[in-house]
Design a protein around this motif. Sequence first.
Motif, short mmCIF file in Angstrom:
data_model
loop_
_atom_site.label_atom_id
_atom_site.label_comp_id
_atom_site.label_asym_id
_atom_site.label_seq_id
_atom_site.Cartn_x
_atom_site.Cartn_y
_atom_site.Cartn_z
N TYR A 4 -36.31 -10.33 -23.45
CA TYR A 4 -37.13 -9.73 -24.49
C TYR A 4 -37.49 -10.78 -25.51
O TYR A 4 -36.72 -11.71 -25.76
N ASN A 5 -38.66 -10.63 -26.14
CA ASN A 5 -39.02 -11.56 -27.19
C ASN A 5 -38.16 -11.26 -28.43
O ASN A 5 -37.42 -10.29 -28.46
N THR A 9 -36.05 -7.81 -29.18
CA THR A 9 -34.60 -7.91 -29.25
C THR A 9 -34.09 -7.40 -30.59
O THR A 9 -33.12 -6.63 -30.64
N SER A 10 -34.76 -7.79 -31.66
CA SER A 10 -34.37 -7.33 -32.99
C SER A 10 -34.48 -5.82 -33.10
O SER A 10 -33.60 -5.15 -33.65
N ARG A 11 -35.56 -5.26 -32.58
CA ARG A 11 -35.76 -3.80 -32.65
C ARG A 11 -34.73 -3.07 -31.79
O ARG A 11 -34.22 -2.02 -32.19
N ILE A 12 -34.41 -3.58 -30.62
CA ILE A 12 -33.40 -2.95 -29.77
C ILE A 12 -32.06 -2.93 -30.50
O ILE A 12 -31.37 -1.90 -30.51
N ILE A 13 -31.69 -4.04 -31.12
CA ILE A 13 -30.42 -4.11 -31.85
C ILE A 13 -30.43 -3.13 -33.02
O ILE A 13 -29.45 -2.41 -33.25
N GLU A 14 -31.54 -3.07 -33.74
CA GLU A 14 -31.66 -2.14 -34.86
C GLU A 14 -31.50 -0.70 -34.38
O GLU A 14 -30.76 0.09 -34.97
N MET A 15 -32.17 -0.35 -33.30
CA MET A 15 -32.07 1.01 -32.76
C MET A 15 -30.66 1.32 -32.26
O MET A 15 -30.18 2.44 -32.40
#
Length: 87
Positions: A4-5, A9-15
């Motif tokens: 993932y870009n 990656t940041s959004r996945i971790i946040e979610m």
Amino acid sequence: MQNYNVEDTSRIIEMAWEDRTPFEAIEGLFGINSNQLIDLMRSELKIGSFKVWRKRMRGRQTKHLSLRPEGILRGYCKTQYKHSRGK
């Protein structure tokens, strides 16, 4: 596992950290199942943060659609996101 870009990656971790966002929503948006999510979190977080996340997520009813109480229909708290104001 898919690469993932940085933004994804940041959004996945946040979610993954959000209490009300079910794992199924992450899978639907990014195609990453719970086992792959655990691997991603393990590789992206510091070991202490990963352990805190895993402990926090174990048994959390709102993270699994099948365990959610019937009254919880949305994936996030309405005060969770701040809206920017144009200047």
